[in-house]
Design a protein around this motif. Sequence first.
Motif, PDB file in Angstrom:
ATOM      1  N   ASP A 147       3.545   2.718  14.716  1.00 44.17           N
ATOM      2  CA  ASP A 147       2.287   2.440  14.025  1.00 44.17           C
ATOM      3  C   ASP A 147       1.112   2.646  14.984  1.00 44.17           C
ATOM      4  N   ASP A 148      -0.059   2.901  14.438  1.00 37.89           N
ATOM      5  CA  ASP A 148      -1.293   3.014  15.239  1.00 37.89           C
ATOM      6  C   ASP A 148      -1.094   3.978  16.406  1.00 37.89           C
TER       7      ASP A 148
ATOM      8  N   ASN B 199       5.960  -4.309   8.819  1.00 37.47           N
ATOM      9  CA  ASN B 199       5.442  -4.372  10.187  1.00 37.47           C
ATOM     10  C   ASN B 199       6.192  -5.438  10.982  1.00 37.47           C
TER      11      ASN B 199
ATOM     12  N   ARG C 291      -5.803   5.144  12.592  1.00 36.37           N
ATOM     13  CA  ARG C 291      -6.995   5.327  11.752  1.00 36.37           C
ATOM     14  C   ARG C 291      -8.207   5.845  12.534  1.00 36.37           C
TER      15      ARG C 291
ATOM     16  N   LEU D 215       0.867  -8.477   4.967  1.00 30.41           N
ATOM     17  CA  LEU D 215       0.836  -9.930   4.821  1.00 30.41           C
ATOM     18  C   LEU D 215      -0.567 -10.422   4.442  1.00 30.41           C
ATOM     19  N   ARG D 216      -0.614 -11.334   3.497  1.00 29.45           N
ATOM     20  CA  ARG D 216      -1.871 -11.952   3.075  1.00 29.45           C
ATOM     21  C   ARG D 216      -1.738 -13.461   3.152  1.00 29.45           C
TER      22      ARG D 216
ATOM     23  N   GLU E   4       3.952   0.203   2.094  1.00 32.87           N
ATOM     24  CA  GLU E   4       3.943  -0.697   3.255  1.00 32.87           C
ATOM     25  C   GLU E   4       3.593  -2.107   2.806  1.00 32.87           C
TER      26      GLU E   4
ATOM     27  N   PHE F 149      -7.296   4.011   1.694  1.00 34.58           N
ATOM     28  CA  PHE F 149      -8.036   3.536   0.530  1.00 34.58           C
ATOM     29  C   PHE F 149      -8.299   4.662  -0.472  1.00 34.58           C
TER      30      PHE F 149
ATOM     31  N   ILE G  40      -2.847 -13.088  12.512  1.00 32.51           N
ATOM     32  CA  ILE G  40      -1.596 -12.610  13.103  1.00 32.51           C
ATOM     33  C   ILE G  40      -1.582 -12.752  14.637  1.00 32.51           C
TER      34      ILE G  40
ATOM     35  N   GLU H  50      -9.644   7.845   3.849  1.00 33.37           N
ATOM     36  CA  GLU H  50     -10.617   7.251   2.921  1.00 33.37           C
ATOM     37  C   GLU H  50     -11.331   8.263   2.042  1.00 33.37           C
TER      38      GLU H  50
ATOM     39  N   GLN I  18       0.842  -1.200   0.000  1.00 32.22           N
ATOM     40  CA  GLN I  18       0.000   0.000   0.000  1.00 32.22           C
ATOM     41  C   GLN I  18       0.875   1.247   0.000  1.00 32.22           C
TER      42      GLN I  18
HETATM   43  P1  C2E Z   1      -1.409  -1.764  10.112  1.00 36.43           P
HETATM   44  O1  C2E Z   1       0.051  -2.022  10.046  1.00 36.43           O
HETATM   45  O2  C2E Z   1      -1.863  -0.591  10.879  1.00 36.43           O
HETATM   46  O3  C2E Z   1      -1.875  -1.712   8.592  1.00 36.43           O
HETATM   47  C1  C2E Z   1      -2.956  -0.941   8.142  1.00 36.43           C
HETATM   48  C2  C2E Z   1      -4.187  -1.770   7.952  1.00 36.43           C
HETATM   49  O4  C2E Z   1      -5.271  -0.906   7.601  1.00 36.43           O
HETATM   50  C3  C2E Z   1      -4.097  -2.769   6.801  1.00 36.43           C
HETATM   51  O5  C2E Z   1      -4.962  -3.850   7.133  1.00 36.43           O
HETATM   52  C4  C2E Z   1      -4.676  -1.988   5.639  1.00 36.43           C
HETATM   53  O6  C2E Z   1      -5.193  -2.804   4.609  1.00 36.43           O
HETATM   54  C5  C2E Z   1      -5.775  -1.239   6.331  1.00 36.43           C
HETATM   55  N1  C2E Z   1      -6.099   0.014   5.666  1.00 36.43           N
HETATM   56  C6  C2E Z   1      -5.292   0.794   4.919  1.00 36.43           C
HETATM   57  N2  C2E Z   1      -5.945   1.894   4.498  1.00 36.43           N
HETATM   58  C7  C2E Z   1      -7.200   1.808   4.985  1.00 36.43           C
HETATM   59  C8  C2E Z   1      -8.370   2.653   4.874  1.00 36.43           C
HETATM   60  O7  C2E Z   1      -8.363   3.702   4.260  1.00 36.43           O
HETATM   61  N3  C2E Z   1      -9.482   2.243   5.537  1.00 36.43           N
HETATM   62  C9  C2E Z   1      -9.517   1.078   6.248  1.00 36.43           C
HETATM   63  N4  C2E Z   1     -10.654   0.750   6.830  1.00 36.43           N
HETATM   64  N5  C2E Z   1      -8.436   0.264   6.364  1.00 36.43           N
HETATM   65  C10 C2E Z   1      -7.301   0.627   5.746  1.00 36.43           C
HETATM   66  P2  C2E Z   1      -4.488  -5.357   7.033  1.00 36.43           P
HETATM   67  O8  C2E Z   1      -3.649  -5.569   5.823  1.00 36.43           O
HETATM   68  O9  C2E Z   1      -5.704  -6.185   7.238  1.00 36.43           O
HETATM   69  O10 C2E Z   1      -3.529  -5.518   8.272  1.00 36.43           O
HETATM   70  C11 C2E Z   1      -4.019  -5.372   9.561  1.00 36.43           C
HETATM   71  C12 C2E Z   1      -2.902  -5.355  10.560  1.00 36.43           C
HETATM   72  O11 C2E Z   1      -2.212  -6.613  10.569  1.00 36.43           O
HETATM   73  C13 C2E Z   1      -1.808  -4.328  10.259  1.00 36.43           C
HETATM   74  O12 C2E Z   1      -2.187  -3.060  10.708  1.00 36.43           O
HETATM   75  C14 C2E Z   1      -0.661  -4.899  11.040  1.00 36.43           C
HETATM   76  O13 C2E Z   1      -0.769  -4.574  12.400  1.00 36.43           O
HETATM   77  C15 C2E Z   1      -0.875  -6.376  10.887  1.00 36.43           C
HETATM   78  N6  C2E Z   1       0.011  -6.865   9.803  1.00 36.43           N
HETATM   79  C16 C2E Z   1      -0.164  -6.876   8.463  1.00 36.43           C
HETATM   80  N7  C2E Z   1       0.900  -7.428   7.833  1.00 36.43           N
HETATM   81  C17 C2E Z   1       1.779  -7.757   8.808  1.00 36.43           C
HETATM   82  C18 C2E Z   1       3.081  -8.362   8.823  1.00 36.43           C
HETATM   83  O14 C2E Z   1       3.689  -8.669   7.794  1.00 36.43           O
HETATM   84  N8  C2E Z   1       3.659  -8.576  10.047  1.00 36.43           N
HETATM   85  C19 C2E Z   1       3.052  -8.210  11.206  1.00 36.43           C
HETATM   86  N9  C2E Z   1       3.670  -8.444  12.378  1.00 36.43           N
HETATM   87  N10 C2E Z   1       1.837  -7.629  11.245  1.00 36.43           N
HETATM   88  C20 C2E Z   1       1.215  -7.397  10.061  1.00 36.43           C
END
Ligand code: C2E
Length: 283
Positions: A180-181, A118, A204, A62-63, A59, A259, A78, A240, A45
């Motif tokens: 983050d966050d 991350n 967010r 992971l999927r 960024e 988004f 996760i 968004e 992203q």
């Molecule tokens: P994060 O690092 O805070 O990543 C942002 C999350 O918000 C991502 O969800 C992304 O798809 C989503 N997002 C981005 N823009 C928007 C938007 O405009 N609106 C909304 N509603 N959501 C948005 P995702 O990909 O489901 O990941 C969720 C969390 O999972 C991540 O939050 C992160 O904490 C964790 N994560 C993802 N990939 C990895 C990884 O490779 N390793 C680790 N340890 N954690 C990961």
Amino acid sequence: LAKENGKNAFEIYETGMQSQSIERLELEAALRTALVKEEFHLHYQAKLDLKTNRITGVEALLRWEHPGLGPVSPQQFIPLCEENGAIVPIGRWVLKTACKQNVEWQRQGLPPVKMAVNLSARQFSDPDLLNDIHAALNESGMDPTLLELELTESMVMLNPARTIEILTAIKSIGVRTALDDFGVGYSSLAQIKGFPIDTLKVDRSFIRNLPESDQDRAITQAIINMARTLSLQVVAEGVETQAQETYLRDISCDESQGFYFSRPASPEDFATLLKGHGIDLPG
Ligand code: C2E
Ligand code: MG
Ligand code: MG
Ligand code: MG
């Protein structure tokens, strides 16, 4: 609720718990083999510089594509990997794959972009973390100054003295770090000040109701002012709408991610976005 409705409600509650833990066990079992079965991949992203309107970074997210269940949300799997420790090898794979991808985009003639990865709490406290970072950089040949590691407040607050040690070591090889966050944890200004981090990513939840919410406007402005004082970059996550982006630009937020500009995308789709968009050299 269970009390009010008597035995039945309690039974329903118990059944719910049971099916939840069966599902959990199934997911955990599947996760144990997911890495060797190559069921993971990364989406990317973009982050947008609000001054120049250029893509400055990306960024890695992971999927997991479970063969039977289809895509499972990181929010679901996760935490399980975090609990059973599987996140350490998975996170190592993420780091290596993201670094390789970054180099591959440049090999294709695309301009360099920062790559954010991350880290999980387990990875951050893992004694091999620095080795893993070195290995990912060396194997890919990626420029360390393009790598950014995203950490959360709870991770860095667990053992502040050790955090400073690790962050200092990370910084010494040129790798950047971001919180983050930001804003939903319990870190104090005094503690953040002592950490050698580069960037705050505003959670967010503070962006969602911008620009209407008086409270959230006050909070985002306060975070940006604080960041300026501490010479930190600020990224807003979860942007968004155009109104949110415009507001954030007006209050001098550095970067925007969400988004509205770009959803997480495959490496190919991100390359297309980057090609069509032009970028600023990261600095
Ligand atoms: P994060 O690092 O805070 O990543 C942002 C999350 O918000 C991502 O969800 C992304 O798809 C989503 N997002 C981005 N823009 C928007 C938007 O405009 N609106 C909304 N509603 N959501 C948005 P995702 O990909 O489901 O990941 C969720 C969390 O999972 C991540 O939050 C992160 O904490 C964790 N994560 C993802 N990939 C990895 C990884 O490779 N390793 C680790 N340890 N954690 C990961
Ligand atoms: Mg993140
Ligand atoms: Mg985030
Ligand atoms: Mg988040």
